[in-house]
Design a protein around this motif. Structure first.
Motif, PDB file in Angstrom:
ATOM      1  N   THR A  63     -18.928 -33.960  94.055  1.00  0.00           N
ATOM      2  CA  THR A  63     -18.048 -34.328  92.950  1.00  0.00           C
ATOM      3  C   THR A  63     -18.038 -35.836  92.700  1.00  0.00           C
ATOM      4  O   THR A  63     -18.094 -36.289  91.558  1.00  0.00           O
ATOM      5  CB  THR A  63     -16.608 -33.838  93.235  1.00  0.00           C
ATOM      6  OG1 THR A  63     -16.680 -32.488  93.689  1.00  0.00           O
ATOM      7  CG2 THR A  63     -15.759 -33.915  91.992  1.00  0.00           C
TER       8      THR A  63
ATOM      9  N   HIS B 273     -11.280 -28.915  89.299  1.00  0.00           N
ATOM     10  CA  HIS B 273     -12.019 -30.139  89.005  1.00  0.00           C
ATOM     11  C   HIS B 273     -11.164 -31.075  88.163  1.00  0.00           C
ATOM     12  O   HIS B 273     -11.119 -32.272  88.392  1.00  0.00           O
ATOM     13  CB  HIS B 273     -13.305 -29.815  88.229  1.00  0.00           C
ATOM     14  CG  HIS B 273     -14.482 -29.533  89.104  1.00  0.00           C
ATOM     15  ND1 HIS B 273     -14.845 -30.336  90.156  1.00  0.00           N
ATOM     16  CD2 HIS B 273     -15.399 -28.538  89.073  1.00  0.00           C
ATOM     17  CE1 HIS B 273     -15.926 -29.837  90.742  1.00  0.00           C
ATOM     18  NE2 HIS B 273     -16.280 -28.742  90.099  1.00  0.00           N
TER      19      HIS B 273
ATOM     20  N   ASP C 263     -21.887 -27.494  87.005  1.00  0.00           N
ATOM     21  CA  ASP C 263     -21.580 -27.240  88.408  1.00  0.00           C
ATOM     22  C   ASP C 263     -21.958 -25.809  88.751  1.00  0.00           C
ATOM     23  O   ASP C 263     -21.686 -24.896  87.992  1.00  0.00           O
ATOM     24  CB  ASP C 263     -20.082 -27.467  88.656  1.00  0.00           C
ATOM     25  CG  ASP C 263     -19.778 -27.553  90.151  1.00  0.00           C
ATOM     26  OD1 ASP C 263     -20.726 -27.660  90.950  1.00  0.00           O
ATOM     27  OD2 ASP C 263     -18.594 -27.508  90.515  1.00  0.00           O
ATOM     28  N   GLU C 264     -22.574 -25.639  89.893  1.00  0.00           N
ATOM     29  CA  GLU C 264     -22.928 -24.311  90.399  1.00  0.00           C
ATOM     30  C   GLU C 264     -24.037 -23.662  89.579  1.00  0.00           C
ATOM     31  O   GLU C 264     -23.826 -22.730  88.823  1.00  0.00           O
ATOM     32  CB  GLU C 264     -21.707 -23.371  90.439  1.00  0.00           C
ATOM     33  CG  GLU C 264     -20.478 -23.967  91.067  1.00  0.00           C
ATOM     34  CD  GLU C 264     -20.725 -24.465  92.499  1.00  0.00           C
ATOM     35  OE1 GLU C 264     -21.634 -23.966  93.159  1.00  0.00           O
ATOM     36  OE2 GLU C 264     -19.992 -25.362  92.918  1.00  0.00           O
TER      37      GLU C 264
END
Ligand code: ADP
Ligand code: MG
Length: 713
Positions: A327, A357, A417-418
């Motif tokens: 992050t 987040h 993300d991911e």
């Protein structure tokens, strides 16, 4: 018995009979001789729609029937194939369980054999006394007992003389059957199709590639992979690694890698913004962190800065184990964009993760005067104006960011993300929205290097291979239901030390309601067991505000135990939580278990992951749980996961938008993969549009189904 008949020479030649219809690889199967509309429907279930699909439908194993066994030579415990004759066929019903067993008594001139099939009484109609039959299976029964030898549920084929050249006296391919189409029928169809139509296949690989890699011609490889004649080592064939398979595997890989090379080439040429890295904001941010960056984080930040300064678009993947600190790295890149007057967005796979987040990032950059907004489909007052007018500098959201009518004022970088839920296709969608932002993908699934190169071959890759110092290893242990009291006492001890606890319930889509109920019931039960503790519940069906307030309370320490479905899989960060109990852990995938476990062990406390398991469960489930017990290293977990699930399933190739690998195996065939990759990137480097190789270009477009925009026909 005339089993060894003369070798079938016809197969090697193309069919030169007079009626040769004009077929091509794309011809629908129903026009192939021996198929027709009804069979075409059956074949479709096997994924076969065209003539070429048939030719590329390869056997899953091979059997050596050059030399069918006699009963007297069968070896106990071996997989054997035997030809014998039916003496009697009957259905027996077991007295207690009322199970129907179909039993055959068989013989040849050397002895007797029994064969049983469970719960398939309909088989009886196939067998008459005197019928010859080929059985293939593991030989059981005690050779010293009077009962003699036996096979259970063997594969069988009725033996007739008419087509013995196809089904015996050779290395015989065994195809996956489907209802209404037996292995034998498929084999006959394959035999005839290969014989008549192999010539529709054109060899699309450049001569020099074939030479350099010592590859056999395509037609030869396809024919041999179906009906081996020249290369007949059954053990090697069954590992898919003879010369025929080597060619076919190479082809799958080179078509995959060519596509990746095209994408990479295109993306590296794509104009992008040249950000100037002033370091003011970034340095202030880094100084404000309560910790030192790890060396790995610093290195990856430098790599990203270099990308962002170039006037080309960035396409970078950052991977590393859960908790390695991605992050912060992402934030640095967003701050660079903001400092240059651009917007940055971060897309997460779930609402909960987006919310988390948002909360974290908002807190981290608030003091820097950066405006952060959240946009998910669950939010009522969507900050769309703020985004289109440019007031919002960092925008956090879900897929809603690319799906809905969100307009950015000036988007400079998109962070995804991911990655495991975002593929090539989704990335293209982002580009089609009319921006050409830098793209940074963060995946929490660490992958071995060669595999990363393959699957994300179109991206530049950074690895954060180091975890922040001071992380205590997590002790993981499997418990069974009978050990519940021990589990509760371990939980009690942690709570008494002032720690907090996660209790995770599975959430499996088909039975979402049921699982939700089990989480709710679980929370109720826990309230009775721990009457003096505060217990909270979060799940995916909860309203956003409510969920956020429970999470915030847990984070602030106002809740001792958080009962949750897998919504907490990613992104939640509560350092004081030191214990996680995963209920029905046997139902989870390995990557998912590892992700969940990554929620604890963040605060420098000794941490515990308790895997509650409810037998009976599969061997795979046991391997997953054992893997969790034996390592906390995400790279080793990923390798084990790959070994258990197989590469196709692991990567979910279909979903990620890359062509499916049917016979190639990324692990087993790694050497071929590397060779194919080298050739592919070399070809695209010297001939970006493949103009010199029109056949290859056509094949490539077919395989990638129009996803390679650079290559135009
Ligand atoms: P992930 O890579 O799984 O996304 P996060 O970015 O969520 O990991 O970071 C996990 C936790 O580690 C967060 O609490 C974060 O603040 C903390 N963290 C990140 N970098 C460092 C570091 N260099 N030293 C100590 N803690 C760090
Ligand atoms: Mg993360």
């Amino acid at each position: 018995m005339p089993l060894r008949m003369k070798k079938n020479k016809d197969l090697a030649r193309a069919d030169d009979s007079d009626h040769k219809p004009q077929l091509s690889g794309d011809t629908p199967v129903q026009y192939v001789k021996g198929v027709g509309p009804a069979r075409a429907r059956l074949l479709k279930r096997l994924g076969i729609e065209t003539l070429e699909d048939i030719l590329f439908h390869f056997p899953w194993r091979y059997e050596d029937r050059k030399d069918l066994r006699k009963i007297s030579s069968l070896k106990y415990g071996n997989h054997e194939t035997v030809l014998c004759e039916v003496v009697s066929a009957e259905i027996i019903t077991t007295p207690r369980k009322k199970m129907k067993i179909f039993e055959l008594a068989l013989r040849d001139d050397t002895g007797y054999l029994k064969s049983k099939w469970f719960n398939q009484p309909f088989l009886k109609k196939y067998f008459q006394k005197g019928q010859k039959v080929i059985l293939s299976g593991v030989v059981k029964g005690n050779p010293y007992a009077s009962a003699g030898l036996e096979m259970e549920n063997p594969d069988f084929e009725l033996f007739g003389n008419e087509d013995s050249l196809i089904h015996t006296s050779r290395i015989v391919p065994v195809y996956k059957a489907t209802e209404g189409l037996s292995p034998k029928q498929i084999r006959t169809l394959m035999f005839n199709t290969v014989k008549a139509h192999i010539s529709v296949l054109e060899d699309y690989l450049p001569e020099e590639v074939l030479d350099r890699n010592k590859l056999r011609p395509l037609q030869w490889a396809v024919r041999e992979a179906h009906f081996p004649e020249e290369f007949t080592d059954v053990a090697v064939l069954n590992r898919n690694s003879g010369p025929a398979h080597r060619r076919l595997v190479f082809d799958e890989f080179i078509l995959l890698e060519l596509g990746l090379a095209v994408l990479k080439k295109r993306e590296t040429l794509e104009k992008g913004t040249s950000f100037s890295v002033k370091d003011g904001l970034v340095n202030r941010f880094i100084k404000s962190l309560p910790f030192e960056l790890t060396e790995a984080q610093k290195r990856v930040i430098e790599e990203i800065k270099a990308d962002m300064q170039r006037p080309l678009q960035m396409n970078r993947l950052v991977h590393g184990d859960v908790g390695c600190g991605k992050t912060v790295v992402a934030l640095v890149s967003m701050l660079i964009a903001a400092e240059n007057g651009y917007q940055a967005c971060l897309m997460a796979p779930t609402e909960l993760l987006a919310e988390q987040h948002f909360i974290n990032i908002h807190r981290m950059v608030e003091a820097l005067g950066i405006r952060v907004v959240l946009l998910t489909s669950g939010i009522k007052d969507k900050p769309v104006d703020d985004i289109s007018e440019g007031g919002a500098q960092i925008i956090i959201g879900t897929h809603a960011l690319i799906q809905e009518t969100v307009r950015f004022k000036k988007l400079g970088i998109a962070i995804i993300d991911e990655q495991h839920r975002f593929g090539v296709v989704q990335r293209a969608a982002l580009r089609q929205k009319g921006f050409n932002p830098d793209i940074l993908i963060m995946t929490a699934t660490p992958i071995p290097r060669t595999l990363a190169m393959t699957l994300y071959g179109d991206l530049d890759i950074s690895v954060i291979e180091e975890l922040p110092a001071g992380r205590k290893p997590i002790v993981t242990k499997i418990f069974f239901q009978s050990q519940k009291d021990r589990v509760y006492s371990i939980i009690r001890r942690e709570l008494s030390l002032g720690r907090q606890v996660y209790i995770v319930y599975p959430l499996i889509e088909e039975s979402e309601k049921l699982d939700l109920k089990s989480a709710i019931d679980g929370a109720e039960a826990l309230k009775r067991i721990f009457p003096d503790r505060k217990i909270g519940l979060v799940h995916g069906k909860m309203h956003h505000d409510e969920r956020e307030s429970v999470m915030a309370m847990f984070k602030a320490g106002g809740i001792d135990m958080l009962v949750a479905t897998t919504v907490i899989e990613v992104g939640i960060d509560v350092p004081n939580a030191s214990l996680m109990l995963i209920v029905h852990s046997e139902r989870f995938g390995l990557a998912q278990l590892h992700q969940l476990r990554g929620r604890i062990g963040r605060g420098g406390h000794e941490s515990y992951c308790l895997l509650m398991a409810y037998p009976p469960f599969s061997e795979d489930a046991e391997r997953r749980l054992k893997a969790m017990e034996s390592t906390v290293d995400g790279f080793r977990i990923a390798e084990e996961d790959l070994a258990i699930r197989g590469p196709g399933d692991f990567f979910g190739t279909r979903q990620s938008g890359i062509p499916e690998l049917k016979i190639a195996n990324i692990i087993r065939d790694i050497v071929v993969l590397e060779a194919a990759r080298k050739e592919a990137f070399g070809l695209i480097e010297s001939d970006p549009e493949l103009d010199r190789y029109p056949l290859l270009k056509k094949m490539l477009q077919r395989k990638w189904m129009g996803r390679l925009e650079l290559i135009k026909s």
